[in-house]
Scaffold this motif. Structure first.
Motif, PDB file in Angstrom:
ATOM      1  N   GLN A 115      33.069   3.022  71.206  1.00  0.00           N
ATOM      2  CA  GLN A 115      32.244   1.522  71.508  1.00  0.00           C
ATOM      3  C   GLN A 115      31.479   1.484  70.934  1.00  0.00           C
ATOM      4  OE1 GLN A 115      32.806   0.787  74.962  1.00  0.00           O
ATOM      5  NE2 GLN A 115      30.978  -0.350  75.570  1.00  0.00           N
ATOM      6  N   ALA A 116      30.005   2.050  70.227  1.00  0.00           N
ATOM      7  CA  ALA A 116      28.590   1.991  69.635  1.00  0.00           C
ATOM      8  C   ALA A 116      29.491   1.672  67.977  1.00  0.00           C
ATOM      9  CB  ALA A 116      28.147   3.466  69.639  1.00  0.00           C
ATOM     10  N   GLN A 117      30.542   1.917  67.727  1.00  0.00           N
ATOM     11  CA  GLN A 117      30.393   1.783  66.004  1.00  0.00           C
ATOM     12  C   GLN A 117      30.144   0.699  66.051  1.00  0.00           C
ATOM     13  OE1 GLN A 117      33.245   5.274  65.449  1.00  0.00           O
ATOM     14  NE2 GLN A 117      31.981   6.494  63.620  1.00  0.00           N
ATOM     15  N   ILE A 118      31.617   0.305  67.051  1.00  0.00           N
ATOM     16  CA  ILE A 118      32.397  -0.896  67.150  1.00  0.00           C
ATOM     17  C   ILE A 118      31.451  -2.250  67.029  1.00  0.00           C
ATOM     18  CG2 ILE A 118      33.938  -2.888  68.663  1.00  0.00           C
ATOM     19  CD1 ILE A 118      36.346  -0.368  69.180  1.00  0.00           C
ATOM     20  N   ASP A 119      29.873  -1.636  68.142  1.00  0.00           N
ATOM     21  CA  ASP A 119      29.104  -3.014  68.613  1.00  0.00           C
ATOM     22  C   ASP A 119      28.078  -2.950  67.306  1.00  0.00           C
ATOM     23  OD1 ASP A 119      26.210  -3.210  69.219  1.00  0.00           O
ATOM     24  OD2 ASP A 119      27.350  -3.895  70.805  1.00  0.00           O
ATOM     25  N   SER A 120      28.234  -1.969  66.448  1.00  0.00           N
ATOM     26  CA  SER A 120      27.180  -1.917  64.852  1.00  0.00           C
ATOM     27  C   SER A 120      27.866  -2.536  64.396  1.00  0.00           C
ATOM     28  CB  SER A 120      27.349  -0.534  64.482  1.00  0.00           C
ATOM     29  OG  SER A 120      26.596  -0.689  63.285  1.00  0.00           O
ATOM     30  N   GLU A 121      29.652  -2.556  64.100  1.00  0.00           N
ATOM     31  CA  GLU A 121      29.765  -3.364  63.180  1.00  0.00           C
ATOM     32  C   GLU A 121      30.053  -4.787  63.259  1.00  0.00           C
ATOM     33  OE1 GLU A 121      31.873  -3.190  60.125  1.00  0.00           O
ATOM     34  OE2 GLU A 121      31.650  -0.817  60.239  1.00  0.00           O
ATOM     35  N   ILE A 122      30.104  -5.176  64.387  1.00  0.00           N
ATOM     36  CA  ILE A 122      30.319  -6.858  64.905  1.00  0.00           C
ATOM     37  C   ILE A 122      28.120  -7.441  65.539  1.00  0.00           C
ATOM     38  CG2 ILE A 122      30.867  -8.137  67.125  1.00  0.00           C
ATOM     39  CD1 ILE A 122      33.297  -6.445  67.451  1.00  0.00           C
ATOM     40  N   SER A 123      27.739  -6.821  65.796  1.00  0.00           N
ATOM     41  CA  SER A 123      26.260  -7.512  65.687  1.00  0.00           C
ATOM     42  C   SER A 123      25.545  -6.932  64.320  1.00  0.00           C
ATOM     43  CB  SER A 123      25.648  -6.000  66.687  1.00  0.00           C
ATOM     44  OG  SER A 123      25.575  -4.925  66.415  1.00  0.00           O
ATOM     45  N   ARG A 124      25.669  -6.368  63.138  1.00  0.00           N
ATOM     46  CA  ARG A 124      25.078  -6.551  62.281  1.00  0.00           C
ATOM     47  C   ARG A 124      25.766  -7.637  61.614  1.00  0.00           C
ATOM     48  NH1 ARG A 124      26.455  -0.730  59.093  1.00  0.00           N
ATOM     49  NH2 ARG A 124      24.994  -1.569  57.313  1.00  0.00           N
ATOM     50  N   THR A 125      27.307  -8.190  61.363  1.00  0.00           N
ATOM     51  CA  THR A 125      27.744  -9.022  60.928  1.00  0.00           C
ATOM     52  C   THR A 125      27.387 -10.215  61.565  1.00  0.00           C
ATOM     53  OG1 THR A 125      29.691  -7.902  60.620  1.00  0.00           O
ATOM     54  CG2 THR A 125      29.631 -10.493  60.550  1.00  0.00           C
ATOM     55  N   GLN A 126      27.042 -10.758  63.174  1.00  0.00           N
ATOM     56  CA  GLN A 126      26.396 -11.651  63.272  1.00  0.00           C
ATOM     57  C   GLN A 126      25.060 -12.069  62.673  1.00  0.00           C
ATOM     58  OE1 GLN A 126      29.412 -13.194  64.281  1.00  0.00           O
ATOM     59  NE2 GLN A 126      27.911 -13.469  66.944  1.00  0.00           N
ATOM     60  N   GLN A 127      24.623 -10.493  62.528  1.00  0.00           N
ATOM     61  CA  GLN A 127      22.872 -11.270  62.460  1.00  0.00           C
ATOM     62  C   GLN A 127      23.173 -11.354  60.549  1.00  0.00           C
ATOM     63  OE1 GLN A 127      21.030  -7.251  63.017  1.00  0.00           O
ATOM     64  NE2 GLN A 127      21.455  -7.639  65.177  1.00  0.00           N
ATOM     65  N   ALA A 128      23.861 -10.637  60.357  1.00  0.00           N
ATOM     66  CA  ALA A 128      23.995 -11.034  58.524  1.00  0.00           C
ATOM     67  C   ALA A 128      24.004 -12.703  58.467  1.00  0.00           C
ATOM     68  CB  ALA A 128      24.853  -9.909  57.477  1.00  0.00           C
ATOM     69  N   VAL A 129      25.450 -12.552  59.309  1.00  0.00           N
ATOM     70  CA  VAL A 129      25.789 -14.398  58.662  1.00  0.00           C
ATOM     71  C   VAL A 129      25.031 -15.360  59.195  1.00  0.00           C
ATOM     72  CG1 VAL A 129      27.179 -15.868  59.096  1.00  0.00           C
ATOM     73  CG2 VAL A 129      28.494 -13.602  58.863  1.00  0.00           C
ATOM     74  N   ALA A 130      24.349 -15.005  60.261  1.00  0.00           N
ATOM     75  CA  ALA A 130      23.282 -16.298  60.670  1.00  0.00           C
ATOM     76  C   ALA A 130      22.052 -16.264  59.835  1.00  0.00           C
ATOM     77  CB  ALA A 130      22.296 -15.008  62.299  1.00  0.00           C
ATOM     78  N   GLY A 131      21.308 -14.339  59.047  1.00  0.00           N
ATOM     79  CA  GLY A 131      20.576 -14.372  58.841  1.00  0.00           C
ATOM     80  C   GLY A 131      20.724 -15.300  57.245  1.00  0.00           C
ATOM     81  N   SER A 132      21.604 -15.690  56.571  1.00  0.00           N
ATOM     82  CA  SER A 132      21.739 -15.985  55.140  1.00  0.00           C
ATOM     83  C   SER A 132      22.591 -17.636  55.779  1.00  0.00           C
ATOM     84  CB  SER A 132      23.229 -15.376  55.427  1.00  0.00           C
ATOM     85  OG  SER A 132      23.139 -13.729  54.642  1.00  0.00           O
ATOM     86  N   GLY A 133      22.259 -18.055  56.707  1.00  0.00           N
ATOM     87  CA  GLY A 133      22.439 -18.974  56.897  1.00  0.00           C
ATOM     88  C   GLY A 133      23.665 -19.685  57.504  1.00  0.00           C
ATOM     89  N   GLY A 134      24.303 -19.079  57.797  1.00  0.00           N
ATOM     90  CA  GLY A 134      26.188 -19.019  58.400  1.00  0.00           C
ATOM     91  C   GLY A 134      26.499 -20.502  59.577  1.00  0.00           C
ATOM     92  N   GLY A 135      25.099 -20.027  60.459  1.00  0.00           N
ATOM     93  CA  GLY A 135      25.037 -20.300  61.790  1.00  0.00           C
ATOM     94  C   GLY A 135      25.467 -18.558  62.323  1.00  0.00           C
ATOM     95  N   THR A 136      25.560 -18.616  63.521  1.00  0.00           N
ATOM     96  CA  THR A 136      26.197 -17.299  64.473  1.00  0.00           C
ATOM     97  C   THR A 136      27.707 -17.914  64.680  1.00  0.00           C
ATOM     98  OG1 THR A 136      23.832 -17.326  65.604  1.00  0.00           O
ATOM     99  CG2 THR A 136      25.740 -16.316  66.593  1.00  0.00           C
ATOM    100  N   PRO A 137      28.535 -16.779  63.816  1.00  0.00           N
ATOM    101  CA  PRO A 137      29.513 -16.900  64.072  1.00  0.00           C
ATOM    102  C   PRO A 137      30.851 -17.198  66.040  1.00  0.00           C
ATOM    103  CG  PRO A 137      29.433 -15.260  62.294  1.00  0.00           C
ATOM    104  CD  PRO A 137      27.780 -15.826  63.303  1.00  0.00           C
ATOM    105  N   LYS A 138      31.247 -17.530  65.825  1.00  0.00           N
ATOM    106  CA  LYS A 138      32.084 -17.807  67.480  1.00  0.00           C
ATOM    107  C   LYS A 138      33.584 -16.942  66.922  1.00  0.00           C
ATOM    108  CE  LYS A 138      29.309 -22.233  69.078  1.00  0.00           C
ATOM    109  NZ  LYS A 138      29.881 -23.531  68.548  1.00  0.00           N
ATOM    110  N   LEU A 139      33.768 -17.187  65.852  1.00  0.00           N
ATOM    111  CA  LEU A 139      35.510 -16.473  65.939  1.00  0.00           C
ATOM    112  C   LEU A 139      34.659 -15.290  65.260  1.00  0.00           C
ATOM    113  CD1 LEU A 139      37.205 -19.302  63.974  1.00  0.00           C
ATOM    114  CD2 LEU A 139      36.954 -18.745  66.827  1.00  0.00           C
ATOM    115  N   PHE A 140      36.022 -13.974  65.675  1.00  0.00           N
ATOM    116  CA  PHE A 140      35.313 -12.500  64.400  1.00  0.00           C
ATOM    117  C   PHE A 140      36.969 -12.314  64.647  1.00  0.00           C
ATOM    118  CE2 PHE A 140      36.758  -8.201  65.928  1.00  0.00           C
ATOM    119  CZ  PHE A 140      36.202  -7.287  64.833  1.00  0.00           C
ATOM    120  N   ARG A 141      37.586 -11.787  63.352  1.00  0.00           N
ATOM    121  CA  ARG A 141      38.793 -11.370  63.226  1.00  0.00           C
ATOM    122  C   ARG A 141      39.196  -9.456  62.849  1.00  0.00           C
ATOM    123  NH1 ARG A 141      42.504 -14.709  59.186  1.00  0.00           N
ATOM    124  NH2 ARG A 141      43.002 -15.582  60.965  1.00  0.00           N
TER     125      ARG A 141
END
Length: 234
Positions: A115-141
């Motif tokens: 669960q901790a690894q899943i959390d890291s995969e998802i949270s780091r991507t939220q941060q990377a996308v938002a930090g790159s100007g993509g907004g905060t994602p609302k969808l996950f695949r």
């Protein structure tokens, strides 16, 4: 959405390094055909979701240009590691009228993680996308469409709706442009097709996908976080 069988897609080869600003600038910052005019919107009898996984990459600029030239918008399920490495391409996706979503950070088999690894995969991507100007994602695949209750619960914690697909273009499996066009022809109102950012065959299919949708009175829409279905762009 209907449950999709798990797949083990073959991993891609070596990914591109940071893409130059000059490459990113091949995508103009103004919207043209991607922003449907009122008369075009009135002609839509339904909406489908075009999705592209695994970007941004060295193919992203060409993909965005082709989508825009054909008046299509799509949801880009980005890997966090590539968003972090290529922020200018994330901004180019948004500038071209696309929606940016979360496809994990390193594309692992999520159901094999803690669960901790899943959390890291998802949270780091939220941060990377938002930090790159993509907004905060609302969808996950989830990669490979592999999911379980733990993956879904972690995604929900970050305000994400899990999105799989109704039609698999098989571009990841070497399907040619003709086969991809035929796959897109099976889409009905509200449904979603799986394609990939790096697939030259998917990119080559786009003009005919656009023609086929128009002939059937369908338009490329956004994916609703509420329903998980393609709807009119907000």
């Amino acid at each position: 959405m209907s449950t999709v069988p798990r797949r083990s897609f073959p991993h891609r080869g070596k990914r591109w390094a940071v893409v130059t600003t000059a490459l990113a600038c091949t995508v103009p910052l103004t919207l043209t055909a991607a922003a449907a005019a009122p008369e075009q919107a009135a002609a839509c009898n339904g909406y489908v979701g075009l999705t592209f996984d695994d970007g941004p990459s060295g193919s992203t600029s060409a993909l965005l240009s082709t989508l825009r030239q054909n008046g299509l918008r799509a949801t880009m399920f980005n890997q966090g590691q590539y968003a972090a490495a290529n922020p200018s391409l994330v901004r180019a996706q948004v500038a071209a009228g696309m929606w940016v979503a979360n496809h994990s950070y390193t594309h692992p088999h999520m159901t094999r993680l803690t669960q901790a690894q899943i959390d890291s995969e998802i949270s780091r991507t939220q941060q990377a996308v938002a930090g790159s100007g993509g907004g905060t994602p609302k969808l996950f695949r989830p990669p490979y469409g592999e999911t379980n209750a733990t993956v879904r619960s972690v995604a929900t914690r970050y305000g994400l709706t899990e999105i799989l697909w109704n039609v698999d273009s098989q571009d990841w499996n070497g399907a040619g442009a003709d086969a991809i066009v035929q796959a897109a022809a099976r889409l009905t109102n509200g449904q979603i097709i799986l394609m990939h950012d790096w697939s030259a065959n998917a990119r080559a299919a786009i003009p005919r996908i656009a023609q086929g949708l128009t002939a059937r009175g369908l338009c490329a829409g956004m994916i609703s976080p509420q329903t998980g279905r393609a709807v009119a762009p907000g």
